[in-house]
Design a protein around this motif. Structure first.
Motif, mmCIF file in Angstrom:
data_model
loop_
_atom_site.group_PDB
_atom_site.id
_atom_site.type_symbol
_atom_site.label_atom_id
_atom_site.label_comp_id
_atom_site.label_asym_id
_atom_site.label_seq_id
_atom_site.Cartn_x
_atom_site.Cartn_y
_atom_site.Cartn_z
ATOM 1 N N LEU A 97 -6.158 4.689 2.007
ATOM 2 C CA LEU A 97 -5.458 3.653 2.753
ATOM 3 C C LEU A 97 -6.454 2.764 3.506
ATOM 4 O O LEU A 97 -6.282 1.545 3.594
ATOM 5 N N ARG A 105 -4.899 -2.439 -3.074
ATOM 6 C CA ARG A 105 -3.828 -2.314 -2.086
ATOM 7 C C ARG A 105 -2.449 -2.177 -2.716
ATOM 8 O O ARG A 105 -1.638 -1.373 -2.252
ATOM 9 N N CYS A 143 -3.534 2.165 -4.330
ATOM 10 C CA CYS A 143 -3.171 2.855 -3.091
ATOM 11 C C CYS A 143 -1.777 3.476 -3.146
ATOM 12 O O CYS A 143 -1.622 4.649 -2.796
ATOM 13 N N ALA A 147 -8.078 0.442 1.034
ATOM 14 C CA ALA A 147 -7.136 -0.585 0.584
ATOM 15 C C ALA A 147 -7.046 -1.759 1.548
ATOM 16 O O ALA A 147 -6.687 -2.865 1.136
ATOM 17 N N GLY A 204 0.810 -1.213 0.000
ATOM 18 C CA GLY A 204 0.000 0.000 0.000
ATOM 19 C C GLY A 204 0.838 1.256 0.000
ATOM 20 O O GLY A 204 0.309 2.357 -0.171
#
Length: 515
Positions: A437, A468, A472, A440, A329
């Motif tokens: 975030l 992710r 991200c 994700a 991420g």
């Protein structure tokens, strides 16, 4: 009523609706019961929290509901900042009720997304048995005999020893003593500790900003009632909030007694070491007074040294072990995956670590020149608290944007400090970062762990992975670039200091006189 105020009221009403809608969706998913998003808790007490129904919901249903909840919450925070800038002025007590009410609602349903709280419960259980979670993992303990709480841990953490400080471990131990062999009750006690710490943090920040009602409203909407934090921190029952609570209490004590503040920041560091960046901010605010700096550092060292001495040096070594990790991420993970195709892994990790530290320093220098002033009033000429709050926001934002290991619940310290700083473009950029975030990390659990109540379909697993590991990192990099561009456009220099000084060449007249 002016057009500007009318616009602010409209944004404010929408923000409150979105805050409530986000909370309602989170609670609804929790009530649906164990799924790919909601944890499975054993040893259920029917009349005690957490509450849920065993509906066995579809994996796409619960995941999409949470995606929508996070998006609505993030947009709500953005609208709240706009509303406050346009003069929205709701009653402070109602906003506090909003924050405490939404916090309480989410505390009544099972934890979601991350299985971290199950490992917290296992560490507490190990300690209640007389074991040491810093030297024995849940897998080590379960070999000695079956235990329902320890067996509830999810992979890949079953073989992991504790990386948390003694304060966090003692909270886990106390929760285990109360919960016994019920994972449900043990976990709920851990949820309750997180909820209390979030509420205390918000109320202390409200107290810190003094009598300014507009500042109180900003603190509540960005800290106490912030739906992004309620999802990322509270819904997952992450103990970062406990460390932040002690750090904010240290800031509250800072103007009264630096020694007490140093002791309290030491306690915060004994929950999670990363909270030490608040101590650095406080120390920088004291830099003009060397005597107070020594008192502050000494008190912090005594607190940390004394508490870690109780649990042993191995606990400190374990806490430090996480500093070399790189999380999915982050842009760092993309760099690692690319460069390890043709370079040694160790060399690439070292380079990325250096790059991360340089990035932190650069972003902090830029923000220090343009981030608005603290909303905390200065009670006397030598009061270092306003500066400490502002430096905390600077360092926390810089750290969150450049750290190799960054998770959505880590943003709690950045939001706590940013809430007590005047509004700027940074607000919107941090909303984008935390929202992305958080999305994700949904569902956020190993779909093959036997404790997961539903199988993750191939299509959802593909979407979750791409959110992710692809989208991200791109968004995180864009936010970092956005912060740098905003700072530069507002006049921030890459190196605004006059050191190291270059030796000036003597003027011709001075050179002639010297001869």
């Amino acid at each position: 009523m002016s057009a500007d105020l009318e616009l602010g009221n409209k944004y404010g009403r929408r923000a409150v609706v979105l805050y409530l809608a986000c909370t309602a969706l989170i609670v609804a998913v929790g009530l649906l019961g164990p799924s790919v998003v909601v944890l499975t808790l054993t040893g259920r007490h029917p009349w005690l929290p957490s509450y849920w129904f065993n509906t066995k919901p579809n994996d796409w249903l619960v995941s999409v509901l949470i995606y929508v909840a996070i998006a609505l919450g993030g947009y709500g925070v953005y609208l709240a900042t706009k509303a406050l800038r346009h003069g929205w002025a709701p009653r402070v007590d109602r906003l506090i009720a909003l924050g405490i009410g939404t916090t309480a609602a989410i505390t009544l349903v099972p934890p979601m997304a991350s299985g971290d709280v199950l490992i917290y419960a296992a560490y507490g259980r190990i300690m209640s048995f007389g074991g040491d979670p810093y030297s024995a993992s849940p897998a080590d303990t379960i070999r000695l005999g079956y235990d329902p709480v320890i067996a509830a841990t999810e992979r890949p953490w079953q073989g992991a020893r504790s990386v948390y400080g003694p304060i966090a471990t003692w909270v886990q131990w106390l929760s285990s003593l109360i919960g016994g062999d019920s994972a449900q009750l043990t976990v709920w006690m851990l949820q309750l500790s997180v909820a209390i710490s979030l509420v205390v943090t918000g109320l202390v920040l409200v107290k810190l900003v003094g009598k300014d009602l507009s500042a109180k409203r900003r603190v509540i909407m960005l800290s106490l009632a912030n739906p992004l934090l309620l999802w990322a921190v509270l819904a997952g029952a992450h103990n970062d909030s406990i460390a932040v609570m002690f750090a904010v209490l240290a800031l509250w004590l800072f103007r009264r007694h630096v020694i007490l503040a140093g002791l309290m920041i030491g306690v915060a560091g004994c929950t999670k070491l990363s909270i030490g960046l608040v101590g650095v901010a406080m120390l920088w605010a004291l830099r003009a007074d060397r005597r107070k700096c020594l008192y502050f550092c000494g008190a912090g060292a005594v607190a940390m040294g004394g508490l870690y001495a109780i649990v042993g040096l191995q606990a400190f070594q374990q806490a430090r072990s996480q500093t070399s990790f790189i999380s999915t991420g982050t842009p760092h993970k993309v760099l690692l995956s690319f460069f390890t195709l043709f370079l040694p892994n160790g060399l690439v990790r070292t380079f990325i670590a250096i790059l991360a530290w340089v990035g932190l320093v650069v972003v902090a220098i830029l923000l220090s020149q343009v981030l608005p002033k603290s909303l905390v009033p200065q009670t006397h000429p030598d009061d270092p608290t306003p500066a400490a709050i502002r430096y905390t926001a600077i360092y926390a934002i810089a750290w969150s944007l450049t750290a190799m290991y960054s998770l959505p619940w880590y943003d709690v310290i950045a939001w706590a400090a940013l809430a007590a700083v005047a509004a700027s473009k940074v607000d919107a950029l941090m909303v984008v970062r935390t929202t992305m975030l958080a999305i994700a990390y949904v569902p956020g659990r190993d779909p093959h762990a036997r404790q997961v109540a539903a199988s993750l379909s191939d299509s959802l697993e593909f979407l979750s992975a791409r959110l992710r590991d692809t989208l991200c990192p791109a968004i995180e990099a864009a936010v970092l670039i956005g912060i740098i561009v905003w700072a530069r456009r507002n006049g921030a220099q890459w190196w605004p200091y006059d050191w190291p000084r270059r030796k000036q060449k003597p003027l011709p007249e001075q050179a002639a006189e010297a001869r």
